[in-house]
Design an enzyme around this catalytic site. Structure first.
Site, PDB file in Angstrom:
ATOM      1  N   GLY A  14      14.535  24.588  31.923  1.00  0.00           N
ATOM      2  CA  GLY A  14      15.786  23.722  32.458  1.00  0.00           C
ATOM      3  C   GLY A  14      15.958  23.700  34.099  1.00  0.00           C
ATOM      4  O   GLY A  14      15.198  24.469  34.726  1.00  0.00           O
ATOM      5  N   TYR A 137      32.542  23.529  25.139  1.00  0.00           N
ATOM      6  CA  TYR A 137      31.693  24.195  25.984  1.00  0.00           C
ATOM      7  C   TYR A 137      32.266  25.483  26.651  1.00  0.00           C
ATOM      8  O   TYR A 137      31.534  26.538  26.764  1.00  0.00           O
ATOM      9  CB  TYR A 137      31.083  23.116  27.066  1.00  0.00           C
ATOM     10  CG  TYR A 137      30.046  23.615  28.081  1.00  0.00           C
ATOM     11  CD1 TYR A 137      28.575  23.954  27.798  1.00  0.00           C
ATOM     12  CD2 TYR A 137      30.513  24.052  29.208  1.00  0.00           C
ATOM     13  CE1 TYR A 137      27.965  24.499  29.011  1.00  0.00           C
ATOM     14  CE2 TYR A 137      29.818  24.412  30.397  1.00  0.00           C
ATOM     15  CZ  TYR A 137      28.667  24.707  30.150  1.00  0.00           C
ATOM     16  OH  TYR A 137      27.660  25.182  31.028  1.00  0.00           O
ATOM     17  N   PRO A 164      28.154  29.263  38.778  1.00  0.00           N
ATOM     18  CA  PRO A 164      27.807  28.235  39.887  1.00  0.00           C
ATOM     19  C   PRO A 164      28.395  26.792  39.791  1.00  0.00           C
ATOM     20  O   PRO A 164      28.841  26.544  38.862  1.00  0.00           O
ATOM     21  CB  PRO A 164      26.300  27.749  39.128  1.00  0.00           C
ATOM     22  CG  PRO A 164      26.094  28.545  37.840  1.00  0.00           C
ATOM     23  CD  PRO A 164      27.376  29.267  37.574  1.00  0.00           C
ATOM     24  N   HIS A 180      24.667  14.058  35.703  1.00  0.00           N
ATOM     25  CA  HIS A 180      25.546  13.796  36.728  1.00  0.00           C
ATOM     26  C   HIS A 180      25.532  12.873  37.657  1.00  0.00           C
ATOM     27  O   HIS A 180      24.723  12.368  37.634  1.00  0.00           O
ATOM     28  CB  HIS A 180      26.008  15.536  37.029  1.00  0.00           C
ATOM     29  CG  HIS A 180      26.786  16.283  36.120  1.00  0.00           C
ATOM     30  ND1 HIS A 180      27.896  16.264  35.887  1.00  0.00           N
ATOM     31  CD2 HIS A 180      25.954  17.288  35.225  1.00  0.00           C
ATOM     32  CE1 HIS A 180      28.111  17.324  35.007  1.00  0.00           C
ATOM     33  NE2 HIS A 180      27.110  17.544  34.567  1.00  0.00           N
TER      34      HIS A 180
HETATM   35  P1  GDP Z   1      32.320  15.634  37.068  1.00  0.00           P
HETATM   36  O1  GDP Z   1      31.974  16.159  38.307  1.00  0.00           O
HETATM   37  O2  GDP Z   1      32.369  16.403  35.924  1.00  0.00           O
HETATM   38  O3  GDP Z   1      33.419  14.422  37.222  1.00  0.00           O
HETATM   39  O4  GDP Z   1      30.839  14.718  36.726  1.00  0.00           O
HETATM   40  P2  GDP Z   1      29.943  13.555  37.210  1.00  0.00           P
HETATM   41  O5  GDP Z   1      28.918  14.265  38.140  1.00  0.00           O
HETATM   42  O6  GDP Z   1      29.476  12.681  36.142  1.00  0.00           O
HETATM   43  O7  GDP Z   1      30.971  12.630  38.217  1.00  0.00           O
HETATM   44  C1  GDP Z   1      31.373  13.034  39.446  1.00  0.00           C
HETATM   45  C2  GDP Z   1      32.036  11.608  40.168  1.00  0.00           C
HETATM   46  O8  GDP Z   1      30.946  10.811  40.562  1.00  0.00           O
HETATM   47  C3  GDP Z   1      32.988  10.943  39.262  1.00  0.00           C
HETATM   48  O9  GDP Z   1      33.843  10.732  39.988  1.00  0.00           O
HETATM   49  C4  GDP Z   1      32.235   9.756  38.871  1.00  0.00           C
HETATM   50  O10 GDP Z   1      33.007   8.532  38.455  1.00  0.00           O
HETATM   51  C5  GDP Z   1      31.353   9.335  40.150  1.00  0.00           C
HETATM   52  N1  GDP Z   1      30.153   8.593  39.855  1.00  0.00           N
HETATM   53  C6  GDP Z   1      29.582   7.545  40.703  1.00  0.00           C
HETATM   54  N2  GDP Z   1      28.784   6.954  40.092  1.00  0.00           N
HETATM   55  C7  GDP Z   1      28.207   7.945  38.990  1.00  0.00           C
HETATM   56  C8  GDP Z   1      27.183   7.793  38.070  1.00  0.00           C
HETATM   57  O11 GDP Z   1      26.079   6.866  38.235  1.00  0.00           O
HETATM   58  N3  GDP Z   1      26.889   8.704  37.400  1.00  0.00           N
HETATM   59  C9  GDP Z   1      27.905   9.523  37.168  1.00  0.00           C
HETATM   60  N4  GDP Z   1      27.798  10.473  36.259  1.00  0.00           N
HETATM   61  N5  GDP Z   1      29.159   9.697  37.774  1.00  0.00           N
HETATM   62  C10 GDP Z   1      29.301   8.799  38.811  1.00  0.00           C
END
Ligand code: GDP
Length: 312
Positions: A14, A137, A164, A180
């Site tokens: 991972g 989770y 982390p 993410h």
């Molecule tokens: P979080 O930290 O648990 O909210 O997870 P994410 O990493 O999926 O998202 C972080 C922020 O990035 C959120 O506000 C999403 O809406 C924004 N975001 C913008 N573009 C993207 C994308 O293409 N993918 C994801 N996963 N998040 C995005």
């Protein structure tokens, strides 16, 4: 930890586990024990017991877990709670019976209460309701931390737990459904450049702020804590700085060399406005992150270009 200690890294394929293996190898630890999912099903207690009794492990980095973004957590809540409880319970218990010297358990900052104040301090754990989408989770991870503390109290084990922040690095999940934001944007900008698309869509307003720690920094911190920290209390691992998604998108555009437009789709929810951990405890112990975000992004992008293939 001696150079010849037998060290088991659970979850070595991972994002986090592979970084821990790289860090251990770089520092000359040569007696690593690694098992793929096929060779050892960590959800099966008999296999795990047998493995520990057979292998005479000295140190364990417990980086094996079922992880995923909001969609995956929402769609498979039973799998998230079951697999994580099984994996960690089997390892924590078998390690005790096999008299392992020390174990490091990986929690996550997404298991702090949904409305905890920022920056997140270690003592906020278990002080409020969880974010419902990843509660299965989180409950499993909190059980793992409590289990480590309880084994220390009752059996005198040396188990430590770390928290982390958002991690990025090679071997990340680049799937646009379950990843993410950072790997998602790297891929989106890369593909837009390759395909000559006029714009890249970024979800939300771009205003939320997130903290990003390179997996190699996390691994370095884990080795540091394995060597220098003993205690029941959890320790946050992060950089102590965050960045707006808008600025992250600009940085990724620069790193990938994409010249088109960025469009924010504010029909997609922003989620938590800010996620930042308090790293006072870790810096007090003597550790600090060393990889700047732009350097880290360049490195991950180079790796992504070499290794990424779309799986159908
Ligand atoms: P979080 O930290 O648990 O909210 O997870 P994410 O990493 O999926 O998202 C972080 C922020 O990035 C959120 O506000 C999403 O809406 C924004 N975001 C913008 N573009 C993207 C994308 O293409 N993918 C994801 N996963 N998040 C995005």
């Amino acid at each position: 930890m001696e150079r010849h200690s037998r060290i088991y890294v659970a979850g070595h394929r991972g994002l986090v586990g592979s970084a821990i293996v790289r860090a251990l190898e770089k520092e000359g630890y040569h007696n690593l024990v690694l098992r793929s999912r096929k060779e050892l099903d960590l959800r099966d207690s008999r296999q795990v017991d047998h493995f520990f009794l057979d292998q005479e492990i000295d140190y364990v980095f417990l980086a094996a877990a079922k992880v995923g973004g909001i969609a995956a957590n929402n769609d498979q809540p039973a799998d998230f709670i079951r697999d994580n409880l099984l994996i960690q319970t089997n390892i924590i218990d078998a390690a005790y019976r096999a008299r392992v010297e020390k174990l490091l358990f990986l929690g996550s900052t997404c298991i702090y209460p949904k409305l905890a104040p920022q920056p997140l301090k270690e003592e906020y754990l278990l002080t409020g309701a969880l974010e419902p989408t990843n509660a299965p989770y989180a409950v499993a991870k909190i059980a793992g931390i409590t289990m480590c503390q309880s084994y220390n109290r009752q059996y005198g084990t040396k188990y430590i737990s770390v928290m982390p922040t958002n991690i990025y690095g090679p071997n990340d999940n680049f799937d646009l459904y379950s990843s993410h934001v950072l790997p998602a944007l790297l891929r989106k900008f890369h593909e837009a450049k390759e395909q000559g698309s006029p714009f890249v869509e970024v979800w939300g307003t771009g205003n939320p702020r997130r903290e990003f720690l390179h997996a190699d920094d996390l691994a370095d911190a884990c080795l540091f804590l394995m060597r220098h920290y003993e205690g029941d209390e959890i320790v946050n691992i992060g950089v102590g700085e965050d960045i707006a998604i808008k600025d992250l998108a600009l940085l990724i555009r620069k790193v990938t060399g994409y010249e088109g437009e960025i469009r924010f789709n504010d029909a997609v929810p922003d989620g938590t406005p800010r996620k930042l951990v308090d790293v006072t405890k870790l810096t007090g112990l003597g550790w600090r992150a060393g990889i700047g975000l732009e350097d880290g992004l360049r490195q991950v992008y180079a790796d992504f270009k070499q290794t990424f293939t779309v799986k159908n």
